[in-house]
Design a protein around this motif. Sequence first.
Motif, PDB file in Angstrom:
ATOM      1  N   HIS A   1       0.834  -1.207   0.000  1.00 52.95           N
ATOM      2  CA  HIS A   1       0.000   0.000   0.000  1.00 52.95           C
ATOM      3  C   HIS A   1       0.865   1.252   0.000  1.00 52.95           C
ATOM      4  O   HIS A   1       0.618   2.196  -0.774  1.00 52.95           O
ATOM      5  N   VAL A   2       1.888   1.271   0.837  1.00 55.54           N
ATOM      6  CA  VAL A   2       2.742   2.460   0.932  1.00 55.54           C
ATOM      7  C   VAL A   2       3.582   2.621  -0.333  1.00 55.54           C
ATOM      8  O   VAL A   2       3.777   3.742  -0.826  1.00 55.54           O
ATOM      9  N   LYS A   3       4.044   1.507  -0.901  1.00 59.92           N
ATOM     10  CA  LYS A   3       4.808   1.578  -2.147  1.00 59.92           C
ATOM     11  C   LYS A   3       3.965   2.181  -3.271  1.00 59.92           C
ATOM     12  O   LYS A   3       4.444   3.008  -4.064  1.00 59.92           O
ATOM     13  N   GLN A   4       2.720   1.796  -3.340  1.00 57.68           N
ATOM     14  CA  GLN A   4       1.840   2.352  -4.362  1.00 57.68           C
ATOM     15  C   GLN A   4       1.536   3.824  -4.084  1.00 57.68           C
ATOM     16  O   GLN A   4       1.494   4.638  -5.010  1.00 57.68           O
ATOM     17  N   LEU A   5       1.344   4.154  -2.824  1.00 58.29           N
ATOM     18  CA  LEU A   5       1.046   5.537  -2.449  1.00 58.29           C
ATOM     19  C   LEU A   5       2.152   6.487  -2.874  1.00 58.29           C
ATOM     20  O   LEU A   5       1.892   7.605  -3.335  1.00 58.29           O
ATOM     21  N   TYR A   6       3.418   6.038  -2.743  1.00 58.47           N
ATOM     22  CA  TYR A   6       4.560   6.897  -3.065  1.00 58.47           C
ATOM     23  C   TYR A   6       5.212   6.542  -4.403  1.00 58.47           C
ATOM     24  O   TYR A   6       6.301   7.019  -4.705  1.00 58.47           O
ATOM     25  N   ASN A   7       4.539   5.699  -5.179  1.00 56.81           N
ATOM     26  CA  ASN A   7       5.037   5.306  -6.501  1.00 56.81           C
ATOM     27  C   ASN A   7       6.447   4.732  -6.421  1.00 56.81           C
ATOM     28  O   ASN A   7       7.347   5.092  -7.211  1.00 56.81           O
ATOM     29  N   LEU A   8       6.672   3.854  -5.462  1.00 59.24           N
ATOM     30  CA  LEU A   8       7.969   3.238  -5.282  1.00 59.24           C
ATOM     31  C   LEU A   8       8.090   2.002  -6.166  1.00 59.24           C
ATOM     32  O   LEU A   8       7.103   1.333  -6.454  1.00 59.24           O
ATOM     33  N   ILE A   9       9.308   1.679  -6.552  1.00 60.07           N
ATOM     34  CA  ILE A   9       9.554   0.504  -7.375  1.00 60.07           C
ATOM     35  C   ILE A   9       9.233  -0.736  -6.544  1.00 60.07           C
ATOM     36  O   ILE A   9       9.687  -0.845  -5.406  1.00 60.07           O
TER      37      ILE A   9
END
Length: 418
Positions: free
Chosen positions: A406-414
């Motif tokens: 969820h957090v990776k998607q929120l911050y557009n992380l690889i």
Amino acid sequence: MSAAFAPSPISILDTDLYKLTMQQAVLHHFPDVQATYRFTNRDKSRLFSRQCIERFRTAVSQFTDLSLTTEEQVWLRTTCPYFTPAYLSFLSAYRYKPEQVRITFVPVSADGLLGNVEIEAFGPWVDTILWEVPLMASLSESYFHSVMTDWNYDSQEQTAYDKGCALIKAGCAFSDFGTRRRRSYHAHDLVVKSLVRASRDIPGRGRLTGTSNAHLAHKYGLTPVGTIAHEWFMGVAALKGYKNTHCVSLDLWETVYPDSILIALTDTFSTDAFFKDFTSDPARVHRWTGLRQDSGDPFAFGPRVKVMYESLGIDPRQKLLVYSDALDVDKAIRLQKQADELGLEKVSFGIGTFLTNDFKTVSSGGTEKSKALNMVIKLSSVNDRPCIKISDDLTKNTGDKATVEHVKQLYNLIPVAA
């Protein structure tokens, strides 16, 4: 190993300063929040003996005897003016509660004498926050006096002295960050004493700026060093939500410490996510004293920080940059050289395991390394909400997988590779 085995802390201040600063912040903002901490042994090949864990369990049972002395309270009030009378009163009344710690030995050998250990601390966040550092330090000391005993203290003072001299001659400002994974209290004490001696003997731009260990800072007349750790961001995000979480965490911190110890840790949810939030409010960037780098490529961090400050019209020479990830003398000197080339004037190095757990095996004649334990104790949940960490080192991601995604998607992380 001529020094006495003493795995339990010598003082309630035998911990890292940032545990105290965060405890005050938790007391201010989240006095009723419940928390859980869990232990992870990152090196699965390192097993513990049943004797080691029993020694460790005994040490933990003795923590309840610790309390802040009047002398220590006076020293904190004088040396750390950011601690309020209300917090010092709380700390004076604080007692460790061993019943908050669950220790489970899990045998794996046929005779049941070797195995893994599960450690969990649970209870009010304002209480359990102080367990992490002394639990790790005590477990390490128990291990190196029960399991891995092929080492001694010979030459430790000279080795630490030589490291201090090399750093000072190279112009490095540095501090001891070695409490959690130290070999023993005695080893830690020898190191700090030797670094103090080096700082007195060697003139130059470099200097010993202090130690993260509040007890040893008190003992040797040093500055206690430390501000904020990953768990603050992890806990606040779980309680308040992950959108703009760095901004929320920093703002809450600043209400407790409006005029001091404003050094932000950048990698709790990746440095990319941190900078996205941090730079959204240039006034905050101006107010905060500096940044601490704790994972990822440190040689990419300095140039990136310089560009970030300059893009906001801020002189990077006026901001502090602290490096604290797996440092040794050589890496610190190379980073100092890079900082000089970049024109970064306020750079400091927090050096931990390399100072307090750098030993050789006796049986090898001092040619083979006696490796430190690779372990962590992390905040696992607050009010039953999972806490996570997404650092710049992909191997150090921890916590609930769904929350991590969820957090990776929120911050557009690889996405993290499987």
